[in-house]
Scaffold this motif. Sequence first.
Motif, PDB file in Angstrom:
ATOM      1  N   MET A  27       3.112  -3.429 -12.148  1.00 29.71           N
ATOM      2  CA  MET A  27       3.255  -4.538 -11.222  1.00 29.71           C
ATOM      3  C   MET A  27       4.726  -4.900 -11.031  1.00 29.71           C
ATOM      4  O   MET A  27       5.154  -5.243  -9.921  1.00 29.71           O
ATOM      5  N   SER A  28       5.495  -4.799 -12.095  1.00 35.88           N
ATOM      6  CA  SER A  28       6.928  -5.100 -11.971  1.00 35.88           C
ATOM      7  C   SER A  28       7.613  -4.058 -11.093  1.00 35.88           C
ATOM      8  O   SER A  28       8.539  -4.378 -10.337  1.00 35.88           O
ATOM      9  N   GLY A  29       7.129  -2.806 -11.157  1.00 36.63           N
ATOM     10  CA  GLY A  29       7.684  -1.761 -10.307  1.00 36.63           C
ATOM     11  C   GLY A  29       7.419  -2.037  -8.839  1.00 36.63           C
ATOM     12  O   GLY A  29       8.290  -1.827  -7.981  1.00 36.63           O
ATOM     13  N   VAL A  30       6.205  -2.505  -8.536  1.00 38.97           N
ATOM     14  CA  VAL A  30       5.877  -2.881  -7.157  1.00 38.97           C
ATOM     15  C   VAL A  30       6.777  -4.031  -6.704  1.00 38.97           C
ATOM     16  O   VAL A  30       7.331  -4.025  -5.603  1.00 38.97           O
ATOM     17  N   ASN A  31       6.942  -5.019  -7.588  1.00 38.47           N
ATOM     18  CA  ASN A  31       7.733  -6.200  -7.236  1.00 38.47           C
ATOM     19  C   ASN A  31       9.185  -5.839  -6.925  1.00 38.47           C
ATOM     20  O   ASN A  31       9.783  -6.341  -5.966  1.00 38.47           O
ATOM     21  N   ILE A  32       9.758  -4.943  -7.726  1.00 31.58           N
ATOM     22  CA  ILE A  32      11.155  -4.531  -7.513  1.00 31.58           C
ATOM     23  C   ILE A  32      11.310  -3.883  -6.143  1.00 31.58           C
ATOM     24  O   ILE A  32      12.257  -4.189  -5.397  1.00 31.58           O
ATOM     25  N   GLN A  33      10.384  -3.001  -5.784  1.00 30.10           N
ATOM     26  CA  GLN A  33      10.499  -2.317  -4.501  1.00 30.10           C
ATOM     27  C   GLN A  33      10.244  -3.242  -3.323  1.00 30.10           C
ATOM     28  O   GLN A  33      10.896  -3.132  -2.281  1.00 30.10           O
ATOM     29  N   LYS A  58      -0.402 -15.912  -5.427  1.00 25.65           N
ATOM     30  CA  LYS A  58       1.012 -16.113  -5.776  1.00 25.65           C
ATOM     31  C   LYS A  58       1.511 -15.199  -6.893  1.00 25.65           C
ATOM     32  O   LYS A  58       2.701 -15.190  -7.187  1.00 25.65           O
ATOM     33  N   THR A  59       0.613 -14.460  -7.517  1.00 24.55           N
ATOM     34  CA  THR A  59       1.022 -13.530  -8.573  1.00 24.55           C
ATOM     35  C   THR A  59       0.473 -12.155  -8.260  1.00 24.55           C
ATOM     36  O   THR A  59      -0.529 -12.005  -7.538  1.00 24.55           O
ATOM     37  N   TRP A  60       1.112 -11.108  -8.818  1.00 21.57           N
ATOM     38  CA  TRP A  60       0.643  -9.748  -8.560  1.00 21.57           C
ATOM     39  C   TRP A  60      -0.732  -9.519  -9.184  1.00 21.57           C
ATOM     40  O   TRP A  60      -1.565  -8.805  -8.630  1.00 21.57           O
ATOM     41  N   GLU A  61      -0.968 -10.125 -10.331  1.00 23.92           N
ATOM     42  CA  GLU A  61      -2.270  -9.986 -10.988  1.00 23.92           C
ATOM     43  C   GLU A  61      -3.388 -10.461 -10.058  1.00 23.92           C
ATOM     44  O   GLU A  61      -4.383  -9.763  -9.844  1.00 23.92           O
ATOM     45  N   SER A  62      -3.224 -11.658  -9.500  1.00 21.09           N
ATOM     46  CA  SER A  62      -4.255 -12.204  -8.615  1.00 21.09           C
ATOM     47  C   SER A  62      -4.317 -11.445  -7.292  1.00 21.09           C
ATOM     48  O   SER A  62      -5.391 -11.292  -6.700  1.00 21.09           O
ATOM     49  N   TYR A  63      -3.179 -10.940  -6.830  1.00 19.96           N
ATOM     50  CA  TYR A  63      -3.147 -10.184  -5.570  1.00 19.96           C
ATOM     51  C   TYR A  63      -4.002  -8.921  -5.684  1.00 19.96           C
ATOM     52  O   TYR A  63      -4.843  -8.644  -4.824  1.00 19.96           O
ATOM     53  N   PHE A  64      -3.788  -8.146  -6.738  1.00 20.27           N
ATOM     54  CA  PHE A  64      -4.536  -6.890  -6.888  1.00 20.27           C
ATOM     55  C   PHE A  64      -5.997  -7.148  -7.250  1.00 20.27           C
ATOM     56  O   PHE A  64      -6.890  -6.409  -6.823  1.00 20.27           O
ATOM     57  N   SER A  85       9.748  -7.143   3.748  1.00 15.09           N
ATOM     58  CA  SER A  85       8.364  -7.490   4.068  1.00 15.09           C
ATOM     59  C   SER A  85       7.892  -8.795   3.455  1.00 15.09           C
ATOM     60  O   SER A  85       6.742  -9.181   3.648  1.00 15.09           O
ATOM     61  N   GLY A  86       8.740  -9.489   2.716  1.00 18.37           N
ATOM     62  CA  GLY A  86       8.341 -10.758   2.136  1.00 18.37           C
ATOM     63  C   GLY A  86       8.329 -10.736   0.622  1.00 18.37           C
ATOM     64  O   GLY A  86       8.805  -9.792  -0.009  1.00 18.37           O
ATOM     65  N   ARG A  87       7.770 -11.770   0.042  1.00 17.29           N
ATOM     66  CA  ARG A  87       7.709 -11.928  -1.408  1.00 17.29           C
ATOM     67  C   ARG A  87       6.279 -12.276  -1.812  1.00 17.29           C
ATOM     68  O   ARG A  87       5.523 -12.857  -1.034  1.00 17.29           O
ATOM     69  N   ILE A  88       5.907 -11.957  -3.038  1.00 15.93           N
ATOM     70  CA  ILE A  88       4.565 -12.274  -3.513  1.00 15.93           C
ATOM     71  C   ILE A  88       4.349 -13.780  -3.533  1.00 15.93           C
ATOM     72  O   ILE A  88       3.249 -14.274  -3.291  1.00 15.93           O
ATOM     73  N   SER A  89       5.409 -14.535  -3.747  1.00 18.98           N
ATOM     74  CA  SER A  89       5.297 -15.997  -3.792  1.00 18.98           C
ATOM     75  C   SER A  89       4.966 -16.592  -2.431  1.00 18.98           C
ATOM     76  O   SER A  89       4.540 -17.737  -2.330  1.00 18.98           O
ATOM     77  N   ASP A  90       5.134 -15.797  -1.370  1.00 17.17           N
ATOM     78  CA  ASP A  90       4.824 -16.275  -0.018  1.00 17.17           C
ATOM     79  C   ASP A  90       3.378 -15.989   0.374  1.00 17.17           C
ATOM     80  O   ASP A  90       2.933 -16.407   1.449  1.00 17.17           O
ATOM     81  N   GLN A  91       2.647 -15.251  -0.466  1.00 17.10           N
ATOM     82  CA  GLN A  91       1.290 -14.831  -0.122  1.00 17.10           C
ATOM     83  C   GLN A  91       0.248 -15.837  -0.605  1.00 17.10           C
ATOM     84  O   GLN A  91       0.544 -16.758  -1.350  1.00 17.10           O
ATOM     85  N   GLN A 125       0.829  -1.210   0.000  1.00 18.99           N
ATOM     86  CA  GLN A 125       0.000   0.000   0.000  1.00 18.99           C
ATOM     87  C   GLN A 125       0.861   1.257   0.000  1.00 18.99           C
ATOM     88  O   GLN A 125       0.571   2.220  -0.713  1.00 18.99           O
ATOM     89  N   ARG A 126       1.930   1.259   0.786  1.00 17.62           N
ATOM     90  CA  ARG A 126       2.822   2.422   0.835  1.00 17.62           C
ATOM     91  C   ARG A 126       3.438   2.686  -0.533  1.00 17.62           C
ATOM     92  O   ARG A 126       3.510   3.834  -0.994  1.00 17.62           O
ATOM     93  N   ILE A 127       3.868   1.631  -1.194  1.00 12.66           N
ATOM     94  CA  ILE A 127       4.513   1.760  -2.500  1.00 12.66           C
ATOM     95  C   ILE A 127       3.535   2.308  -3.538  1.00 12.66           C
ATOM     96  O   ILE A 127       3.847   3.243  -4.283  1.00 12.66           O
ATOM     97  N   VAL A 128       2.342   1.745  -3.580  1.00 11.56           N
ATOM     98  CA  VAL A 128       1.356   2.174  -4.580  1.00 11.56           C
ATOM     99  C   VAL A 128       0.893   3.601  -4.303  1.00 11.56           C
ATOM    100  O   VAL A 128       0.738   4.404  -5.219  1.00 11.56           O
ATOM    101  N   ARG A 129       0.693   3.936  -3.025  1.00 11.63           N
ATOM    102  CA  ARG A 129       0.247   5.296  -2.690  1.00 11.63           C
ATOM    103  C   ARG A 129       1.290   6.347  -3.031  1.00 11.63           C
ATOM    104  O   ARG A 129       0.964   7.506  -3.253  1.00 11.63           O
ATOM    105  N   ALA A 130       2.554   5.935  -3.069  1.00 12.49           N
ATOM    106  CA  ALA A 130       3.623   6.873  -3.413  1.00 12.49           C
ATOM    107  C   ALA A 130       3.622   7.206  -4.896  1.00 12.49           C
ATOM    108  O   ALA A 130       4.366   8.077  -5.340  1.00 12.49           O
ATOM    109  N   HIS A 131       2.774   6.514  -5.675  1.00 11.27           N
ATOM    110  CA  HIS A 131       2.684   6.744  -7.124  1.00 11.27           C
ATOM    111  C   HIS A 131       1.222   6.992  -7.495  1.00 11.27           C
ATOM    112  O   HIS A 131       0.544   6.096  -8.024  1.00 11.27           O
ATOM    113  N   PRO A 132       0.697   8.179  -7.197  1.00 14.73           N
ATOM    114  CA  PRO A 132      -0.723   8.459  -7.452  1.00 14.73           C
ATOM    115  C   PRO A 132      -1.135   8.317  -8.919  1.00 14.73           C
ATOM    116  O   PRO A 132      -2.299   8.063  -9.210  1.00 14.73           O
TER     117      PRO A 132
END
Length: 329
Positions: free
Chosen positions: A211-217, A232-238, A223-229, A199-206
């Motif tokens: 998705m790759s930008g979020v992943n890099i940061q 398992k992918t950013w598409e499904s997460y959002f 705070s972990g990895r998307i694969s641990d959630q 949320q902090r990362i996305v809010r910093a970019h109004p």
Amino acid sequence: MFENGLAPKTDLPKVALLIDGENISSALAGKIIVESGKLGELRLRRVYGNATLVKGWDTATGIRLVHSGTGKNAADIVLALDAMELSYESKIDVFALVSSDGDFMHLADRLRERGFKVVGIGEKKAPDCFRKSCSSWVTLAAPVAPKANGISATKTAVTKTTAAKRPTDDKVASKAGVSCWAAISPNNPVAPSFDDEVQRIVRAHPEGITMSGVNIQIRSGLSGRISDQKQKTWESYFKARPGQYAIDRSASPSLIRDVSHADSRIAACIEGHPDGLLIGQINTQMVKNADVRLADVMENTWRQYFKARPNLYSVKGTGQDTRIRLNKA
């Protein structure tokens, strides 16, 4: 200088202290009282939030907890509505808005337009857009974090660790011979959670972030990895969080935007038009003044959106003559 940093009850400016309890820690209550007390006589002190979630605020001395319920952005909306109601009652001279949430810039702007002094109080992370919307700004020092085995586990220390300098997870070690991941782990409340960091990362970019930008940061932090959630992918997460994030597929690659405060922005925009807005004006006004698009809400049309919230809005008329107004408290 006032005794203990607080103003005595005289003819000093009358201050309304309004705190976003879901954004500001109750550990800062004392500092907030002292700083706001320097502005004049504290006529009222309120903190807003879901009473089951805002830990510690229910026992904060001298501050009234206003339970906002469980609705999305309910605390923000109730705080904003109370502030506007107070502004029409002529009982307040200064508003002290306590939050690090940039979406309160709209409320600050509106109150200043009405001639009030607005003092923003928040943490270092508060965005410039909110700070500049206030008459003045007070930065609160973050609560002192506990130490683990003599190693400071502050969030600030974490954010200064860059991807280039951070070794692999299993090789991180402190001078005391323990892993920083042990000192700052998902079980340690000092470390930001995965969801909070996203949320902090996305809010910093109004304007949106890929998705790759979020992943890099995310990968450069702790705070972990998307694969641990669970997703398992950013598409499904959002996609699993439609009320919090919007996926703008008109861009290539797609952009992610934070829409969690869309409701409060919409309410502030409608409130700025006492005579209401015609349904045909809504889309233009929302994009221009609230940075909200129809794609940012759950409903398929603006008419459906406002009709689904009869406690907040009145919808009168038919067709293009339909007028939307904010209900009076």
